[in-house]
Design an enzyme around this catalytic site. Structure first.
Site, PDB file in Angstrom:
ATOM      1  N   TYR A  85       0.816  -1.216   0.000  1.00  0.00           N
ATOM      2  CA  TYR A  85       0.000   0.000   0.000  1.00  0.00           C
ATOM      3  C   TYR A  85       0.852   1.269   0.000  1.00  0.00           C
ATOM      4  CZ  TYR A  85      -3.681  -3.244   1.581  1.00  0.00           C
ATOM      5  OH  TYR A  85      -4.551  -4.293   1.708  1.00  0.00           O
ATOM      6  N   LEU A 117     -17.979  -4.660   1.807  1.00  0.00           N
ATOM      7  CA  LEU A 117     -19.074  -3.946   1.135  1.00  0.00           C
ATOM      8  C   LEU A 117     -19.012  -4.110  -0.376  1.00  0.00           C
ATOM      9  CD1 LEU A 117     -19.096  -0.686   3.305  1.00  0.00           C
ATOM     10  CD2 LEU A 117     -20.557  -2.717   3.521  1.00  0.00           C
ATOM     11  N   ILE A 152     -12.471  -5.632   7.836  1.00  0.00           N
ATOM     12  CA  ILE A 152     -11.686  -4.393   7.789  1.00  0.00           C
ATOM     13  C   ILE A 152     -12.168  -3.495   6.643  1.00  0.00           C
ATOM     14  CG2 ILE A 152      -9.590  -5.193   8.957  1.00  0.00           C
ATOM     15  CD1 ILE A 152      -8.477  -5.926   6.158  1.00  0.00           C
ATOM     16  N   SER A 156     -12.575   3.155   4.681  1.00  0.00           N
ATOM     17  CA  SER A 156     -13.326   4.401   4.555  1.00  0.00           C
ATOM     18  C   SER A 156     -12.418   5.569   4.910  1.00  0.00           C
ATOM     19  CB  SER A 156     -14.555   4.409   5.469  1.00  0.00           C
ATOM     20  OG  SER A 156     -15.265   5.623   5.317  1.00  0.00           O
ATOM     21  N   ASN A 158     -19.927   2.541  10.314  1.00  0.00           N
ATOM     22  CA  ASN A 158     -19.408   1.170  10.227  1.00  0.00           C
ATOM     23  C   ASN A 158     -19.192   0.561  11.603  1.00  0.00           C
ATOM     24  OD1 ASN A 158     -19.394   1.481   7.468  1.00  0.00           O
ATOM     25  ND2 ASN A 158     -17.173   1.620   7.263  1.00  0.00           N
TER      26      ASN A 158
END
Length: 272
Positions: A47, A186, A225, A228, A237
Site C-alpha cells: 500500500y 461492502l 476491515i 473508509s 461502520n
C-alpha cells in the site's frame, strides 16, 4: 464492539482497512478511526502507506498495546532473509517494536511456500511480529501453510461479502480455529444501496452498508476491515453491534454470484 479471540489475543470484529490510501490519507483516516474508537488497523507493504499509519498510531491518545496492527509482506520477497529484512523495514516505517499480525499478502507461484512460512516464523522469533497468517489463500494452500508453520496460522485474509460468502473456506477456518478476516466486505461499494440490504436494514434503523457489515460479523470466526476515509462512514461502520439479523434475514442476504462479485472487483480496480 465485539471481539474474536485467538491465541490469547482479542481482535476487534471491525477494523479499518487502508488499501488504496496514500500515506497522508491513511494518516488522516487512521487518526479519525482511532478517535472514534477503532482499535484494529490493517496496512501492507504494497500500500505504501505504513509511515502514515504508524504516525497516526503514535500521535493518537491511545496506548500502542490497545491497537491490533496488521501489515502484509509483498510476495516478491521469496527468501527468509528477504522476508525478514522487509519486515524490519515495515516495523521501522510504522514506528513500532513489532506488529501484532504479519501476513504474506498473496500466494506467489514462484515462491517456495515452506520458505515463505519459514520467513514469517523467523519474524516472530526475532520479535518483529506476535502472530502470523496468510492472505488470499485457498483451502488447500492454507492447509499446506499450516503444515509448514511452527506458529499457528492466526488468520486468512480474503475477499468476503454476501455475493462471495466463501462457504467451504469459512468452514475450514471454523473447524481449525483460524480467523477469517474479510476484506472488501461492502463489495467495493456495491452493497451500498442494495435493495434487499436496504429493506432489511430499515427494520432496524440501519443503512444497507451497516446491514451488510452485520451480516459479515455475525459469522463465527470472522472479523472485517472495511475501508473508509469519511468520518461519518467510519462512525456508521462501527455502529452495528446493537442489533442482530435473524436466521431468515441472514440466509436471504447470502446470495452467491460470480457476476456481481466480478463487477464489484472491477469497480474496485477502477476506483469507482
Amino acid at each position: 464492539m465485539e471481539y474474536e479471540t485467538r491465541s490469547g489475543t482479542e481482535v476487534p470484529a471491525i477494523g479499518l482497512g487502508t488499501w488504496q490510501m496514500d500515506t497522508y490519507t491513511a494518516y488522516e483516516s487512521v487518526a479519525t478511526a482511532l478517535d472514534l474508537g477503532y482499535r484494529h488497523i490493517d496496512t501492507a507493504q504494497a500500500y505504501g502507506n505504513e509511515f502514515g499509519v504508524g504516525r497516526a498510531i503514535a500521535e493518537a491518545e491511545v496506548d500502542r498495546e490497545d491497537v491490533f496492527l496488521t501489515t502484509k509482506v509483498l510476495p516478491t520477497h521469496r527468501s527468509v532473509d528477504a522476508i525478514v529484512t522487509s519486515v524490519e523495514e515495515s516495523v521501522e516505517r510504522l514506528g513500532v517494536d513489532a506488529v501484532d499480525l504479519l501476513l504474506i499478502h498473496w500466494p506467489n507461484p514462484l515462491a517456495d511456500l515452506e520458505t515463505v512460512m519459514g520467513g514469517l516464523n523467523t519474524a516472530i522469533d526475532r520479535g518483529l511480529a506476535r502472530h502470523i497468517g496468510v492472505s488470499n489463500f485457498g483451502k488447500d494452500r492454507l492447509d499446506r501453510a499450516r503444515e509448514y508453520s511452527d506458529a499457528p496460522i492466526f488468520t486468512n485474509q480474503v475477499l468476503f461479502h454476501c455475493w462471495w460468502p466463501q462457504r467451504d473456506l469459512l468452514q475450514y477456518c471454523q473447524a481449525n480455529d483460524i480467523l477469517l478476516t474479510a476484506y472488501s466486505p461492502l463489495a467495493n461499494g456495491a452493497a451500498i444501496g442494495d435493495p434487499l440490504l436496504s429493506e432489511i436494514g430499515e427494520r432496524y434503523g440501519k443503512s444497507s452498508a451497516q446491514t451488510e457489515l452485520r451480516w459479515v460479523t455475525q459469522h463465527a470466526n470472522v472479523v472485517t476491515i472495511p475501508m473508509s476515509t469519511s468520518r461519518g462512514h467510519l462512525r456508521q461502520n462501527l455502529d452495528i453491534f446493537d442489533f442482530s439479523l435473524s436466521r431468515d434475514e441472514h440466509d436471504r442476504i447470502t446470495r452467491p454470484s460470480y457476476y456481481r462479485t466480478g463487477l464489484s472487483m472491477l469497480r474496485g480496480q477502477l476506483g469507482l
